[in-house]
Design a protein around this motif. Structure first.
Motif, PDB file in Angstrom:
ATOM      1  N   PHE A 157       0.793  -1.241  -0.147  1.00  0.00           N
ATOM      2  CA  PHE A 157       0.051   0.129   0.050  1.00  0.00           C
ATOM      3  C   PHE A 157       0.806   1.145  -0.130  1.00  0.00           C
ATOM      4  N   ILE A 158       1.931   1.239   0.454  1.00  0.00           N
ATOM      5  CA  ILE A 158       2.706   2.514   0.307  1.00  0.00           C
ATOM      6  C   ILE A 158       2.962   2.830  -0.980  1.00  0.00           C
ATOM      7  N   PRO A 159       3.265   2.160  -1.930  1.00  0.00           N
ATOM      8  CA  PRO A 159       3.381   2.898  -3.361  1.00  0.00           C
ATOM      9  C   PRO A 159       1.887   3.519  -3.866  1.00  0.00           C
ATOM     10  N   ILE A 160       0.964   2.586  -3.409  1.00  0.00           N
ATOM     11  CA  ILE A 160      -0.348   3.335  -3.611  1.00  0.00           C
ATOM     12  C   ILE A 160      -0.560   4.760  -2.982  1.00  0.00           C
ATOM     13  N   ALA A 161      -0.196   4.952  -1.699  1.00  0.00           N
ATOM     14  CA  ALA A 161      -0.206   6.016  -0.969  1.00  0.00           C
ATOM     15  C   ALA A 161       0.524   7.050  -1.578  1.00  0.00           C
ATOM     16  N   GLU A 162       1.564   6.755  -2.241  1.00  0.00           N
ATOM     17  CA  GLU A 162       2.709   7.572  -2.565  1.00  0.00           C
ATOM     18  C   GLU A 162       2.132   8.104  -3.906  1.00  0.00           C
ATOM     19  N   ASP A 163       1.477   7.426  -4.608  1.00  0.00           N
ATOM     20  CA  ASP A 163       0.960   7.521  -6.055  1.00  0.00           C
ATOM     21  C   ASP A 163      -0.201   8.685  -5.723  1.00  0.00           C
ATOM     22  N   THR A 164      -1.010   8.305  -4.726  1.00  0.00           N
ATOM     23  CA  THR A 164      -2.171   9.292  -4.536  1.00  0.00           C
ATOM     24  C   THR A 164      -1.779  10.457  -3.654  1.00  0.00           C
ATOM     25  N   GLY A 165      -0.771  10.653  -3.157  1.00  0.00           N
ATOM     26  CA  GLY A 165      -0.488  11.734  -2.424  1.00  0.00           C
ATOM     27  C   GLY A 165      -0.795  11.351  -0.982  1.00  0.00           C
ATOM     28  N   LEU A 166      -1.760  10.453  -0.670  1.00  0.00           N
ATOM     29  CA  LEU A 166      -2.244  10.183   0.806  1.00  0.00           C
ATOM     30  C   LEU A 166      -0.842   9.899   1.696  1.00  0.00           C
ATOM     31  N   ILE A 167       0.165   9.664   1.128  1.00  0.00           N
ATOM     32  CA  ILE A 167       1.451   9.289   2.089  1.00  0.00           C
ATOM     33  C   ILE A 167       1.594  10.395   2.850  1.00  0.00           C
ATOM     34  N   VAL A 168       1.420  11.649   2.490  1.00  0.00           N
ATOM     35  CA  VAL A 168       1.620  12.955   3.327  1.00  0.00           C
ATOM     36  C   VAL A 168       0.830  12.857   4.646  1.00  0.00           C
ATOM     37  N   GLU A 169      -0.470  12.505   4.414  1.00  0.00           N
ATOM     38  CA  GLU A 169      -1.460  12.287   5.505  1.00  0.00           C
ATOM     39  C   GLU A 169      -0.969  11.157   6.447  1.00  0.00           C
ATOM     40  N   ILE A 170      -0.452  10.033   5.843  1.00  0.00           N
ATOM     41  CA  ILE A 170      -0.045   8.867   6.388  1.00  0.00           C
ATOM     42  C   ILE A 170       1.247   8.708   7.178  1.00  0.00           C
ATOM     43  N   GLY A 171       2.033   9.459   6.554  1.00  0.00           N
ATOM     44  CA  GLY A 171       3.430   9.815   7.087  1.00  0.00           C
ATOM     45  C   GLY A 171       3.086  10.734   8.304  1.00  0.00           C
ATOM     46  N   ASP A 172       2.259  11.661   8.181  1.00  0.00           N
ATOM     47  CA  ASP A 172       2.366  12.522   9.370  1.00  0.00           C
ATOM     48  C   ASP A 172       1.671  11.714  10.572  1.00  0.00           C
ATOM     49  N   TRP A 173       0.759  10.715  10.432  1.00  0.00           N
ATOM     50  CA  TRP A 173       0.219   9.965  11.390  1.00  0.00           C
ATOM     51  C   TRP A 173       1.385   9.139  12.069  1.00  0.00           C
ATOM     52  N   VAL A 174       2.231   8.692  11.271  1.00  0.00           N
ATOM     53  CA  VAL A 174       3.349   7.619  11.765  1.00  0.00           C
ATOM     54  C   VAL A 174       4.215   8.569  12.384  1.00  0.00           C
ATOM     55  N   PHE A 175       4.636   9.854  12.130  1.00  0.00           N
ATOM     56  CA  PHE A 175       5.532  10.420  12.807  1.00  0.00           C
ATOM     57  C   PHE A 175       4.892  10.984  14.371  1.00  0.00           C
ATOM     58  N   LYS A 176       3.601  11.354  14.211  1.00  0.00           N
ATOM     59  CA  LYS A 176       3.197  11.689  15.500  1.00  0.00           C
ATOM     60  C   LYS A 176       2.887  10.600  16.600  1.00  0.00           C
ATOM     61  N   GLU A 177       2.758   9.522  15.832  1.00  0.00           N
ATOM     62  CA  GLU A 177       2.570   8.273  16.742  1.00  0.00           C
ATOM     63  C   GLU A 177       4.016   7.799  17.303  1.00  0.00           C
ATOM     64  N   ALA A 178       4.959   8.000  16.574  1.00  0.00           N
ATOM     65  CA  ALA A 178       6.373   7.707  16.787  1.00  0.00           C
ATOM     66  C   ALA A 178       6.851   8.624  17.936  1.00  0.00           C
ATOM     67  N   VAL A 179       6.465   9.577  18.004  1.00  0.00           N
ATOM     68  CA  VAL A 179       6.775  10.999  18.704  1.00  0.00           C
ATOM     69  C   VAL A 179       6.081  10.537  20.088  1.00  0.00           C
ATOM     70  N   SER A 180       4.835  10.117  20.091  1.00  0.00           N
ATOM     71  CA  SER A 180       4.506  10.017  21.471  1.00  0.00           C
ATOM     72  C   SER A 180       4.886   8.705  22.122  1.00  0.00           C
ATOM     73  N   GLN A 181       5.294   7.787  21.204  1.00  0.00           N
ATOM     74  CA  GLN A 181       5.999   6.531  21.806  1.00  0.00           C
ATOM     75  C   GLN A 181       7.181   6.848  22.330  1.00  0.00           C
ATOM     76  N   VAL A 182       8.103   7.538  21.675  1.00  0.00           N
ATOM     77  CA  VAL A 182       9.392   7.802  22.108  1.00  0.00           C
ATOM     78  C   VAL A 182       9.310   8.548  23.369  1.00  0.00           C
ATOM     79  N   ILE A 183       8.523   9.630  23.773  1.00  0.00           N
ATOM     80  CA  ILE A 183       8.147  10.174  24.720  1.00  0.00           C
ATOM     81  C   ILE A 183       8.312   9.244  25.876  1.00  0.00           C
ATOM     82  N   LYS A 184       7.497   8.113  25.647  1.00  0.00           N
ATOM     83  CA  LYS A 184       7.113   7.252  26.816  1.00  0.00           C
ATOM     84  C   LYS A 184       8.559   6.436  27.229  1.00  0.00           C
TER      85      LYS A 184
END
Ligand code: C2E
Ligand code: CA
Ligand code: CA
Length: 360
Positions: A157-184
């Protein structure tokens, strides 16, 4: 059409388009869809407005034929199938390609809902410091829990997300999730760092939008080095100013940068010097082939020596056996990742693995 594509009128209302240098099937479909979209717009002829529909048949060299006549004949047949199925669509000659295209089309529709429907999960795979066995790094890897299909691989699904531009939104979700995890996890291990993958598309989309990764960390009072961003060499190869300035701002903010899948692309030393890269990740295809004296072993050793001379640390990906681990330790590799240590797991299991029950 791009400059090196060919468009020809065969006669009547039939045209042939020849596409070369295609990255993957997805690019074929994107182009076919573009043609359909453009031709479905209304045409103004004098006072009249005219609508037309298009049917596209696709044949692929060499799978569908290795000479012009056969390729044309098969494309023609596929076009008739497209017409039969209601026009305004494309159809592959080979049915397995058509099936794959349909799955991609459905996934691409479902992907939109996945972002809002909280269908993504973030898994973590430990990155082990090889000479001590300590774990204070992890790579965040996304999973899609599809309501019907079950777990869908990011490779799908990442290639499709890249192709549709949805990767930006998905990538931001990943980043925020990783940030709250690393704080813990920094409560357990003050130097803990999580790596996130960042697609070239995320660098090329709206520049301003990307800046908020740093703002987000600043707002949470999180030091830059708690996050590492994994990029691929391809990004550096055609790095535009906007990409370079983003990379610069990341490293100024203390965020570390890692080159993923090293060895599969150009493996250029020049890029390692030019950009402030902190880590080189040797691609798992090399690691899976290393034995004492094998050519991939020699390559790994060379990458490690070279990276160290340039002041970079080395991570080996895809370590599956003790033999591979021993060879990499002997070669002076700094970090390792792979099934030998652990598969990517959910946060709770990661905690058990690294800190036992102490943090549970
Ligand atoms: P990658 O960044 O190269 O990630 C490493 C992949 O190798 C992961 O596959 C991981 O599960 C797998 N792996 C780890 N250890 C081993 C091993 O010992 N043996 C083998 N054979 N494989 C191992 P995964 O999780 O399926 O991810 C595939 C790719 O999808 C990633 O490759 C990355 O390019 C992309 N991806 C995953 N998550 C994200 C994300 O959040 N954003 C972006 N842009 N791409 C992502
Ligand atoms: Ca990666
Ligand atoms: Ca990789």
């Amino acid at each position: 059409m791009r400059g090196d594509d060919t468009v020809a009128r065969m006669g009547g209302d039939e045209f042939t388009v020849i596409l070369t240098n295609l990255e993957n099937q997805l690019s074929t479909e994107r182009i076919a869809q573009n043609i359909l979209d453009k031709l479905s717009e209304p045409f103004h002829l004098g006072a009249e407005v005219v609508y037309i529909t298009t049917s596209i048949g696709i044949s692929v060299y060499p799978i569908d034929g290795d000479d012009v006549d056969v390729l044309l004949k098969n494309a023609d047949q596929a076009m008739y199938t497209a017409k039969e199925q209601g026009r305004n669509r494309y159809h592959y000659f080979t049915s397995s390609m058509q099936d794959a295209a349909l799955i991609r089309m459905h996934l691409s529709n479902d992907l939109r809902g996945a972002v809002t429907g909280s269908q993504f999960r973030l898994y973590y795979q430990p990155i082990v410091q090889l000479n001590t066995g300590n774990i204070y790094k992890a790579e965040a890897l996304i999973r899609w829990q599809h309501p019907v299909r079950g777990l869908v691989s990011p490779l799908e699904f990442i290639p499709i997300a890249e192709d549709t531009g949805l990767i930006v939104e998905i990538g931001d979700w990943v980043f925020k999730e990783a940030v709250s995890q690393v704080i813990k996890w920094r409560h357990n291990e003050p130097n803990f760092q999580i790596s996130v993958n960042r697609s070239p598309v995320q660098f090329r989309s709206n520049y301003k939008q990307n800046m908020h990764w740093i703002d987000h960390m600043l707002a949470l009072d999180l030091p830059g080095n708690s996050i590492c961003i994994e990029i691929t060499e391809g990004l550096l190869l055609d790095a535009r100013d906007a990409v370079i300035s983003q990379l610069d701002s990341y490293s100024k903010a203390g965020i570390e940068l890692s080159i993923d899948d090293f060895g599969t692309g150009y493996s250029s030393l020049a890029y390692l010097r030019k950009f402030s890269i902190d880590y080189v990740k040797i691609d798992k295809s090399f690691i899976s082939n290393i034995h004492r004296g094998s050519s991939d072993m020699v390559l790994c050793e060379a990458i490690i020596v070279m990276a160290h001379k340039l002041g970079k640390k080395v991570v080996a990906e895809g370590i599956e056996t003790q033999e591979q681990l021993d060879l990499l330790i002997a070669a002076g590799c700094d970090f390792g990742q792979g099934y030998l240590f652990s598969k990517p797991v959910i946060a709770g299991e990661f905690e058990k693995l690294v800190w036992g029950n102490a943090s549970a």
